[in-house]
Design an enzyme around this catalytic site. Sequence first.
Site, mmCIF file in Angstrom:
data_model
loop_
_atom_site.group_PDB
_atom_site.id
_atom_site.type_symbol
_atom_site.label_atom_id
_atom_site.label_comp_id
_atom_site.label_asym_id
_atom_site.label_seq_id
_atom_site.Cartn_x
_atom_site.Cartn_y
_atom_site.Cartn_z
ATOM 1 N N SER A 64 0.832 -1.211 0.000
ATOM 2 C CA SER A 64 0.000 0.000 0.000
ATOM 3 C C SER A 64 0.865 1.259 0.000
ATOM 4 C CB SER A 64 -0.900 0.035 1.234
ATOM 5 O OG SER A 64 -1.780 -1.058 1.259
HETATM 6 N N1 SAH Z 1 -0.917 -4.768 4.063
HETATM 7 C C1 SAH Z 1 -0.277 -5.110 2.816
HETATM 8 C C2 SAH Z 1 -1.164 -4.768 1.631
HETATM 9 C C3 SAH Z 1 -1.131 -5.850 0.615
HETATM 10 S S1 SAH Z 1 -2.349 -5.742 -0.671
HETATM 11 C C4 SAH Z 1 1.086 -4.451 2.717
HETATM 12 O O1 SAH Z 1 1.374 -3.557 3.527
HETATM 13 O O2 SAH Z 1 1.880 -4.845 1.877
HETATM 14 C C5 SAH Z 1 -3.700 -6.682 -0.018
HETATM 15 C C6 SAH Z 1 -3.428 -8.110 0.393
HETATM 16 O O3 SAH Z 1 -4.672 -8.721 0.741
HETATM 17 C C7 SAH Z 1 -2.838 -8.993 -0.711
HETATM 18 O O4 SAH Z 1 -1.628 -9.552 -0.282
HETATM 19 C C8 SAH Z 1 -3.912 -10.055 -0.959
HETATM 20 O O5 SAH Z 1 -3.384 -11.321 -1.314
HETATM 21 C C9 SAH Z 1 -4.630 -10.089 0.381
HETATM 22 N N2 SAH Z 1 -5.988 -10.624 0.319
HETATM 23 C C10 SAH Z 1 -6.929 -10.495 -0.656
HETATM 24 N N3 SAH Z 1 -8.062 -11.126 -0.327
HETATM 25 C C11 SAH Z 1 -7.859 -11.681 0.904
HETATM 26 C C12 SAH Z 1 -8.677 -12.473 1.787
HETATM 27 N N4 SAH Z 1 -9.907 -12.828 1.471
HETATM 28 N N5 SAH Z 1 -8.116 -12.857 2.965
HETATM 29 C C13 SAH Z 1 -6.845 -12.510 3.317
HETATM 30 N N6 SAH Z 1 -6.043 -11.758 2.526
HETATM 31 C C14 SAH Z 1 -6.535 -11.353 1.327
#
Ligand code: SAH
Length: 213
Positions: A64
């Site tokens: 993010s």
């Molecule tokens: N907090 C992270 C943001 C990553 S983007 C950072 O700081 O890097 C969002 C993440 O949510 C992705 O890695 C994706 O695989 C995950 N995601 C999507 N759907 C999900 C679900 N149903 N349960 C858990 N994680 C999920």
Amino acid sequence: MEDTFKHRGLRKKLVNTLKIKGITDTNVLQAIGKIPRHLFMDSGFLDHAYQDKAFPIGAEQTISQPYTVAFQTQLLQVTKGDKILEIGTGSGYQTAVLCDLGAKVFSIERQQELFKKTSKFLPKLGYFAKKLIFGDGYKGLENEAPFNSIIVTAGAPFVPKPLLLQLKIGGRLVIPVGNELQIMTLFTRKGDKEFEKQELGEFRFVPLLQNKN
Ligand code: SAH
């Protein structure tokens, strides 16, 4: 895994940018000033790590934007020892920010590749979540509930009920709600069945995926 003078300088600039954009929580700003974001990204992106932008982290996911991390974290009003659930571990950057603030962090990721990579990486950097979980965030984490706060870091087409129900009274859920574009939404649990809702502007996240394992 190097953190140089140059990186520290770039982080200082980033913290200034976040202040100008309206982030006021000094603990959050300090955490962002401390954590080597460039190490959470593929090496090709090192030069971009301290711009206020989101970047690809593999498996079609992104780390993010720092402003978004700061904005969401600020809304959680973290105090030391808070039990926090994060949905979407991804690179682990947001997880590290929460650990740095002294929270007991539980974080769920549904992409196995990212889950494995981040589970190895975070402890190497000195950030110890209480538990990293491979699973579906829509369900929350019943056996560890209730939480002081829950943060969702992917765009949710709707608000999953279990997340609201796994909050302590007084607890906060910060969740971007929507499909193409999301509205950052803060729910505060006022009572057993009573929730206050605040909408706090538009953001863009990768989707919170359903029924795919
Ligand atoms: N907090 C992270 C943001 C990553 S983007 C950072 O700081 O890097 C969002 C993440 O949510 C992705 O890695 C994706 O695989 C995950 N995601 C999507 N759907 C999900 C679900 N149903 N349960 C858990 N994680 C999920």
